[in-house]
Design an enzyme around this catalytic site. Structure first.
Site, mmCIF file in Angstrom:
data_model
loop_
_atom_site.group_PDB
_atom_site.id
_atom_site.type_symbol
_atom_site.label_atom_id
_atom_site.label_comp_id
_atom_site.label_asym_id
_atom_site.label_seq_id
_atom_site.Cartn_x
_atom_site.Cartn_y
_atom_site.Cartn_z
ATOM 1 C CG HIS A 122 -1.918 0.961 1.379
ATOM 2 N ND1 HIS A 122 -1.687 2.267 1.735
ATOM 3 C CD2 HIS A 122 -3.255 0.863 1.194
ATOM 4 C CE1 HIS A 122 -2.838 2.925 1.768
ATOM 5 N NE2 HIS A 122 -3.805 2.096 1.442
ATOM 6 C CG ASP A 199 0.508 -2.254 6.174
ATOM 7 O OD1 ASP A 199 -0.464 -2.363 6.937
ATOM 8 O OD2 ASP A 199 0.452 -1.631 5.100
ATOM 9 C CD GLN A 202 -7.079 -4.240 4.463
ATOM 10 O OE1 GLN A 202 -8.010 -4.923 4.880
ATOM 11 N NE2 GLN A 202 -7.264 -3.019 4.013
ATOM 12 C CE LYS A 225 -7.355 0.263 6.384
ATOM 13 N NZ LYS A 225 -8.060 0.620 5.150
ATOM 14 C CB CYS A 364 -3.666 3.252 -1.584
ATOM 15 S SG CYS A 364 -4.830 4.552 -1.256
HETATM 16 N N1 PMP Z 1 -1.908 -0.607 4.593
HETATM 17 C C1 PMP Z 1 -2.873 -1.342 4.049
HETATM 18 C C2 PMP Z 1 -2.574 -2.733 3.590
HETATM 19 C C3 PMP Z 1 -4.157 -0.808 3.917
HETATM 20 O O1 PMP Z 1 -5.125 -1.528 3.346
HETATM 21 C C4 PMP Z 1 -4.414 0.507 4.374
HETATM 22 C C5 PMP Z 1 -5.793 1.147 4.236
HETATM 23 N N2 PMP Z 1 -6.401 0.964 3.003
HETATM 24 C C6 PMP Z 1 -3.364 1.224 4.936
HETATM 25 C C7 PMP Z 1 -2.126 0.640 5.040
HETATM 26 C C8 PMP Z 1 -3.544 2.636 5.431
HETATM 27 O O2 PMP Z 1 -4.409 2.687 6.504
HETATM 28 P P1 PMP Z 1 -4.928 4.102 7.065
HETATM 29 O O3 PMP Z 1 -5.477 4.846 5.904
HETATM 30 O O4 PMP Z 1 -5.959 3.719 8.065
HETATM 31 O O5 PMP Z 1 -3.738 4.775 7.666
#
Ligand code: PMP
Length: 409
Positions: A122, A199, A202, A225, A364
């Site tokens: 991401h 990270d 998910q 999430k 993203c």
């Molecule tokens: N890493 C992953 C794998 C994600 O799916 C996301 C959110 N889509 C993020 C990081 C970023 O999370 P946040 O926008 O809550 O900071």
């Protein structure tokens, strides 16, 4: 027994309709819905206890401080953190990773050092490292993803070596539904004298996580999430590493002593919690992890594994020509796909007309989109309150969408 009807009753929003059709919420990788228990914890906090923390000696300040620190302990327990001092509240995964890239990366990386990431990251586990590399002269290397959506671990073994200082990888992909072998990556990192950041945006919401058995040094995740409020998340880090790191943000609360020309820092985790924190958010997140624990993360994982695999099977059997990205089995509840002849954005629009919330775009993950040879995908992402019937509704709506667009082809 996993009582899905009972679970669904805890989520008021699932009772609403969209244009007269029952809502089918399949955008959980973007954010999850909140159970009554979390909404009540937020209301209760604001109605009974609200005050700023760690500062006042009055009753409300003491109650709010206690609730905030209890939430820290709950989240630490939820991810198997050995001590609460390593648990820093942040705004979410993005801020947590920036904190490490800034506080550890800028202090420790030098020209010639390498940070190993994967092609599936991401942007929030890529851009902070690009910035740190730019400022330090370090180089980024990437573990490739294979066509089946899994990481090329042989290449990982070749890439992680004496120049590696940090390996940072996504635990569960927000596009492919793959669960990466981060335990093995941590072994490789440590074997090379490097650190490992996971990270967990998910993974923490969807699978049992124990930072001890993952063997990582840092773990980042977002509250929103995993049934909690927006604007709260966390970084767990090894306390010895956090102590050595530079602060990320400076200001109130994160200091021990302030002079006009210099300051000294508070103990961890407070060194990283500058200014007024999202106290109600932390309390809500504490209620969210208690809710998840009451269901049992093994049960949540199993429920979603079944939904993910059922969705993979139904969509691939019924929609000829569909491409579903990522592994066929042992996936999370994230299902990204491409239906030839229908642009993903049009698809999401048509699904919305059926009351189905999905997402289309690059999620993203622009470098991963390039690797897949597409500019965007459609994505349905399931969570603990979704049902097999909802998968059926998705499959039927996709078949209808295809007919609709076929008519104009
Ligand atoms: N890493 C992953 C794998 C994600 O799916 C996301 C959110 N889509 C993020 C990081 C970023 O999370 P946040 O926008 O809550 O900071």
């Amino acid at each position: 027994m996993y009582d899905i009807a009972k679970v669904r009753r805890d989520f008021p929003i699932l009772g609403r309709e969209v244009d007269g059709k029952p809502l089918v919420y399949l955008d959980n990788a973007a954010t999850s819905q909140k159970p009554r228990q979390v909404l009540d914890a937020l209301t209760q906090h604001y109605e009974r206890h609200n005050a700023n923390i760690h500062r006042g000696v009055h009753r409300l300040a003491e109650e709010s401080t206690a609730a905030y620190e209890e939430a820290r302990a709950k989240v630490a327990r939820f991810i198997g953190a050995p001590e609460t001092t390593g648990l820093v509240f942040t705004r979410g995964t993005t801020e947590s990773i920036n904190l490490v890239a800034h506080g550890w990366g800028r202090k420790n990386l030098r020209e010639g050092d390498e940070v190993v990431l994967t092609e599936t990251e991401h942007h929030s586990n890529l851009v902070p490292w690009q910035l740190a590399a730019r400022d330090t002269g370090a180089r980024l290397r990437f573990i490739p993803v294979r066509d089946d959506g899994t990481l090329d671990m042989e290449e990982a073994e070749r890439l992680i070596g004496p120049r590696t200082r940090m390996v940072a990888a996504v635990h569960a992909s927000n596009v492919l539904g793959t669960v990466n072998p981060v335990e093995r990556l941590a072994e490789l990192a440590h074997g090379a004298g490097a650190l490992m950041l996971v990270d967990g945006a998910q993974s923490a919401p969807h699978l049992p996580v124990d930072v001890g058995s993952l063997g990582c040094d840092f773990f980042a995740a977002s509250g929103h999430k995993m049934l909690g409020p927006m604007g709260i998340g966390y970084l767990w880090g090894r306390t010895d590493l956090l102590r050595e790191m530079d602060p990320f943000l400076g200001g109130g609360e994160m200091i021990r002593e302030v002079h006009l020309d210099h300051s000294t820092w508070a103990e961890v985790p407070y060194k990283f919690e500058a200014g007024t924190m999202n106290v109600a958010g932390a309390v809500g997140l504490g209620a969210a992890v208690e809710y998840l624990e009451s269901l049992g993360m093994e049960n949540v994982r199993e429920h979603e594994r079944q939904l993910g695999e059922y969705a993979y099977r139904r969509l691939s059997e019924e929609l000829e020509g569909i491409t579903i990205y990522g592994p066929e089995a042992d996936r999370t509840g994230v299902v990204s796909f491409d239906l030839p002849g229908v642009h993903p954005h049009d698809l999401s629009q048509l699904l919305d007309e059926e009351g189905i919330a999905s997402r289309s775009g690059h999620h993203c993950c622009q470098p991963l989109m390039r690797r897949l040879g597409v500019s965007s995908t459609a994505r349905a992402s399931f969570y603990l309150y979704n049902t097999g019937d909802e998968v059926d509704r998705l499959a039927e709506a996709l078949a209808e969408a295809r007919k609709f667009f076929g008519a104009f082809a």
